[in-house]
Design a protein around this motif. Structure first.
Motif, PDB file in Angstrom:
ATOM      1  N   TYR A 113       0.749  -1.112  -0.011  1.00 63.12           N
ATOM      2  CA  TYR A 113       0.040   0.137   0.036  1.00 63.12           C
ATOM      3  C   TYR A 113       0.832   1.159  -0.079  1.00 63.12           C
ATOM      4  CZ  TYR A 113      -2.833   3.672   1.866  1.00 63.12           C
ATOM      5  OH  TYR A 113      -3.717   5.001   2.063  1.00 63.12           O
ATOM      6  N   GLY A 114       0.670   2.303  -0.984  1.00 60.22           N
ATOM      7  CA  GLY A 114       1.421   3.462  -1.064  1.00 60.22           C
ATOM      8  C   GLY A 114       2.925   3.199  -1.386  1.00 60.22           C
ATOM      9  N   ALA A 115       3.186   2.278  -2.050  1.00 56.27           N
ATOM     10  CA  ALA A 115       4.588   1.957  -2.473  1.00 56.27           C
ATOM     11  C   ALA A 115       5.292   3.093  -3.342  1.00 56.27           C
ATOM     12  CB  ALA A 115       4.607   0.585  -3.067  1.00 56.27           C
ATOM     13  N   GLN A 116       4.393   3.450  -4.382  1.00 59.24           N
ATOM     14  CA  GLN A 116       4.694   4.621  -5.168  1.00 59.24           C
ATOM     15  C   GLN A 116       4.058   5.995  -4.704  1.00 59.24           C
ATOM     16  OE1 GLN A 116       4.135   2.224  -9.032  1.00 59.24           O
ATOM     17  NE2 GLN A 116       6.639   2.788  -8.856  1.00 59.24           N
ATOM     18  N   GLU A 117       4.765   6.775  -3.425  1.00 59.15           N
ATOM     19  CA  GLU A 117       4.117   8.015  -3.138  1.00 59.15           C
ATOM     20  C   GLU A 117       4.995   8.830  -2.763  1.00 59.15           C
ATOM     21  OE1 GLU A 117       0.839   8.085  -3.223  1.00 59.15           O
ATOM     22  OE2 GLU A 117       0.275   6.183  -3.806  1.00 59.15           O
ATOM     23  N   LEU A 146      -1.681   6.263   9.033  1.00 56.17           N
ATOM     24  CA  LEU A 146      -1.876   4.989   8.355  1.00 56.17           C
ATOM     25  C   LEU A 146      -1.633   5.025   6.873  1.00 56.17           C
ATOM     26  CD1 LEU A 146      -4.524   3.515  10.578  1.00 56.17           C
ATOM     27  CD2 LEU A 146      -2.027   3.001  10.812  1.00 56.17           C
ATOM     28  N   LYS A 147      -2.479   6.426   6.322  1.00 61.83           N
ATOM     29  CA  LYS A 147      -2.538   6.541   5.046  1.00 61.83           C
ATOM     30  C   LYS A 147      -1.342   7.310   4.589  1.00 61.83           C
ATOM     31  CE  LYS A 147      -7.642   7.358   4.735  1.00 61.83           C
ATOM     32  NZ  LYS A 147      -8.613   8.555   4.469  1.00 61.83           N
ATOM     33  N   ASP A 148      -1.084   6.985   3.163  1.00 62.68           N
ATOM     34  CA  ASP A 148       0.309   7.580   2.830  1.00 62.68           C
ATOM     35  C   ASP A 148       0.230   8.994   2.645  1.00 62.68           C
ATOM     36  OD1 ASP A 148      -1.472   7.535   0.702  1.00 62.68           O
ATOM     37  OD2 ASP A 148      -0.688   5.837  -0.533  1.00 62.68           O
ATOM     38  N   ALA A 161      11.297  12.344   6.896  1.00 62.28           N
ATOM     39  CA  ALA A 161      10.879  11.044   6.746  1.00 62.28           C
ATOM     40  C   ALA A 161       9.240  11.206   6.737  1.00 62.28           C
ATOM     41  CB  ALA A 161      11.234  10.105   7.393  1.00 62.28           C
ATOM     42  N   ALA A 162       8.583  10.389   6.010  1.00 61.79           N
ATOM     43  CA  ALA A 162       7.347  10.177   6.302  1.00 61.79           C
ATOM     44  C   ALA A 162       6.887   8.810   6.058  1.00 61.79           C
ATOM     45  CB  ALA A 162       6.361  11.005   5.175  1.00 61.79           C
ATOM     46  N   TYR A 163       6.109   8.307   7.167  1.00 63.10           N
ATOM     47  CA  TYR A 163       6.006   6.835   7.238  1.00 63.10           C
ATOM     48  C   TYR A 163       4.445   6.492   7.263  1.00 63.10           C
ATOM     49  CZ  TYR A 163      10.776   6.888   8.886  1.00 63.10           C
ATOM     50  OH  TYR A 163      12.112   7.233   9.134  1.00 63.10           O
ATOM     51  N   TRP A 164       4.105   5.353   6.623  1.00 59.49           N
ATOM     52  CA  TRP A 164       2.665   4.870   6.580  1.00 59.49           C
ATOM     53  C   TRP A 164       2.325   3.619   6.654  1.00 59.49           C
ATOM     54  CZ3 TRP A 164       5.346   7.532   2.922  1.00 59.49           C
ATOM     55  CH2 TRP A 164       5.644   7.030   1.670  1.00 59.49           C
ATOM     56  N   MET A 165       1.422   2.969   6.623  1.00 65.29           N
ATOM     57  CA  MET A 165       1.180   1.622   6.858  1.00 65.29           C
ATOM     58  C   MET A 165       1.074   0.691   5.821  1.00 65.29           C
ATOM     59  SD  MET A 165      -1.169  -0.501   9.686  1.00 65.29           S
ATOM     60  CE  MET A 165      -0.041  -0.222  10.908  1.00 65.29           C
ATOM     61  N   ASN A 171       3.155  -3.487   8.454  1.00 69.24           N
ATOM     62  CA  ASN A 171       4.715  -2.633   8.822  1.00 69.24           C
ATOM     63  C   ASN A 171       4.357  -1.024   8.561  1.00 69.24           C
ATOM     64  OD1 ASN A 171       5.917  -4.808   9.692  1.00 69.24           O
ATOM     65  ND2 ASN A 171       6.807  -5.166   7.847  1.00 69.24           N
ATOM     66  N   PHE A 172       5.029  -0.203   9.063  1.00 69.19           N
ATOM     67  CA  PHE A 172       5.225   1.019   8.743  1.00 69.19           C
ATOM     68  C   PHE A 172       6.232   1.179   7.708  1.00 69.19           C
ATOM     69  CE2 PHE A 172       2.608   2.087  12.298  1.00 69.19           C
ATOM     70  CZ  PHE A 172       1.738   3.166  11.842  1.00 69.19           C
ATOM     71  N   ILE A 173       5.902   1.753   6.433  1.00 67.36           N
ATOM     72  CA  ILE A 173       7.028   2.151   5.567  1.00 67.36           C
ATOM     73  C   ILE A 173       7.119   3.282   4.813  1.00 67.36           C
ATOM     74  CG2 ILE A 173       6.412  -0.458   4.444  1.00 67.36           C
ATOM     75  CD1 ILE A 173       4.761   0.847   2.453  1.00 67.36           C
ATOM     76  N   THR A 174       7.861   3.604   3.916  1.00 66.07           N
ATOM     77  CA  THR A 174       8.101   4.714   3.290  1.00 66.07           C
ATOM     78  C   THR A 174       8.456   4.726   1.814  1.00 66.07           C
ATOM     79  OG1 THR A 174       9.277   6.781   3.524  1.00 66.07           O
ATOM     80  CG2 THR A 174      10.579   5.110   4.080  1.00 66.07           C
TER      81      THR A 174
END
Length: 526
Positions: A113-117, A146-148, A161-165, A171-174
């Protein structure tokens, strides 16, 4: 002449005597300016789909240290409104990859989710960007949600940094816009598998009420026909809020926010997304929404206590707001004999195309899509010599519908549209991104989003709620400040969402964002 000379000499001597005093005063002024105080940490909290009245509607059920602390100690801007129409999704960026969610081969998982944001589509700076600029990039700015987009946009372009789920792993990713690998503290946080632990609290997609059902007198009883089902995910649960605050605390400690060795402020941008994901399904009058905000109040109290201990009471500046509010469900309104109606945008493009093609004898359909109450025409239609006729036929058709108050060219709002709706439409128009025709609903109209097949099903009703309309149900949002240099106050003047950035920038004594059109709220005059 002699007397005049003596008078001039006395005046000159007197001025010389004053010079040390003036120099001392100037030096003192310079010292004061150089030592202008700033908070150690700024925390901006956006609660997705939070109606303004949730602050007061459930106030008697809140604890002392969460929302009631804001009401008791903070500065509450009671009448804050969104002053533009509409809002759109805008963070997709195909030039970046997700960081933190890997496939079986150890590569970035394109399904995440939100991999390309990223914030690249945003044209303006943010308060976080301006804080970074003001301190020569010594301040740290971090976004968590939670939302990108809820993490990316508040933090800004220059955020550390910005992190979302990620939905798949929780997991929290970026993304690679910010970094090539997650910091160790984020990896450690993900390794705790808090999402798995919290999911054990859900039973068949729902959670237990905090209190006896009979005490929820501000809400309808459970099991209403206008409540939609939840999907049983962490994001559609109260623990989606809790894990967001967990991640926010981890960010404070992992980046040592609020203890910047350069003596400059840091900023943490937190967005609560579960309130929107649940609100869409259930609507404001569901008993589960009341319980959700009672639980949010507990999370907020725990977070305030944490900031007091970690940063120091009075050393952090906090503000809370929302990106929008939410409508009362249409069926709920009708049950209580209140005016309400549904709008069916999913079939609108076909309906307009049929009408315009028939009216103007066109062979090509002019409407490409309908999005956010705007009609987007095809490039061929926009370049057609009959374009003005197409626009007029479209507007005439839309205004013949009972749910529509006005329809007009989006780049030319007519004088017949009253204020403040007219200015909202002007403020919301963006050349090259907006549609060509703007729709304004009658009050109480909510988009159903149902397909033609779904609408034809026996007993079909609109469940849950939505947003993106001009009505105060959607545009009246909370705004309150708490903490560093914030006096207690209750402000009933009309303010706008664009005033938030100007106010925070003024409190920090930094430049406001480069597209800021708001006015800083003066806490000293009401």
């Amino acid at each position: 002449m002699n007397q005049n000379f003596r008078n001039l000499r006395r005046t000159f001597v007197a001025l010389l005597c004053l010079l040390p005093t003036a120099a001392q005063a100037q030096a003192q002024t310079r010292t004061d300016i150089a030592e202008l105080e700033q908070p150690r940490l700024v925390v901006g909290l956006v609660v997705d789909q939070m109606r303004w009245d949730y602050l007061t509607r459930f106030a008697d059920r809140y604890g002392e240290g969460g929302f009631r602390r804001i009401l008791r100690e903070g500065y509450n801007c009671n009448r804050t409104f969104i002053n533009y129409l509409p809002a759109t999704y805008c963070t997709n960026d195909t030039t970046v990859l997700g960081v933190g969610s890997l496939d079986k081969n150890g590569r970035p998982d394109p399904r995440a989710y939100g991999a390309q944001e990223s914030p690249r589509n945003m044209k303006a700076t943010t308060v976080g960007d301006e804080l970074r600029l003001a301190t020569n990039f010594r301040s740290k700015v971090v976004g968590v949600a939670l939302k990108d987009r809820a993490s990316i946009l508040p933090a800004g372009h220059a955020a550390n940094a910005a992190y979302w789920m990620d939905d798949l792993s929780t997991n929290f990713i970026t993304s690679t816009y910010y970094m090539q690998d997650l910091p160790q503290w984020v990896k450690d946080f993900n390794a705790q598998r808090l999402g798995d632990k919290y999911m054990k609290n859900l039973k068949k997609g729902h959670w237990d009420l905090l209190y006896d059902e009979k005490t929820y007198v501000q809400s309808a009883p459970r099991g209403q026909r206008w409540e939609d089902s939840l999907n049983g995910s962490l994001k559609q649960s109260p623990w989606g809020m809790t894990i967001t605050f967990d991640m926010a605390r981890a960010a404070v400690e992992g980046e040592d926010l609020g203890h910047n060795p350069n003596g400059v402020p840091d900023m943490l941008c937190v967005s609560i997304s579960s309130t929107d994901m649940i609100g869409h399904q259930l609507s404001p009058n569901s008993i589960w929404m009341e319980d959700l905000y009672l639980r949010l109040d507990r999370d907020l109290e725990a977070f305030f206590n944490y900031l007091d201990e970690r940063i120091g009471r009075g050393q952090w500046l906090f503000f809370i707001t929302a990106d929008h509010a939410g409508f009362h469900n249409t069926e709920f309104m009708r049950e209580h004999h209140l005016p309400a109606d549904n709008w069916y945008s999913s079939t609108l493009a076909d309906d307009i195309n049929d009408h315009v093609c028939k009216t103007l004898s066109l062979s090509e359909k002019p409407v490409e899509r309908v999005r956010s109450m705007q009609i987007h025409f095809t490039q061929q239609a926009q370049q057609s010599p009959r374009y003005n006729d197409i626009v007029k036929a479209t507007c005439d058709y839309l205004e013949s519908l009972p749910q529509v108050a006005y329809a007009f060219p989006a780049d030319c709002v007519p004088d017949r549209v009253p204020e403040p709706i007219r200015t909202m439409c002007i403020n919301g128009f963006c050349p090259g991104r907006s549609g060509q025709v703007q729709i304004v609903f009658e009050p109480g109209v909510m988009d159903d989003y149902a397909s033609a097949k779904e609408m034809a099903e026996p007993g079909h009703i609109r469940k849950g709620t939505t947003h993106s309309v001009w009505s105060p149900d959607d545009t009246h949002i909370p705004l309150a400040f708490l903490g560093w240099n914030v006096p207690h106050g209750w402000d009933n003047r009309r303010h706008h969402i664009v005033d938030i950035a100007a106010t925070v920038a003024a409190l920090l004594n930094i430049q406001e964002p480069n597209c800021c059109v708001g006015e800083a709220i003066d806490f000293t005059s009401k």
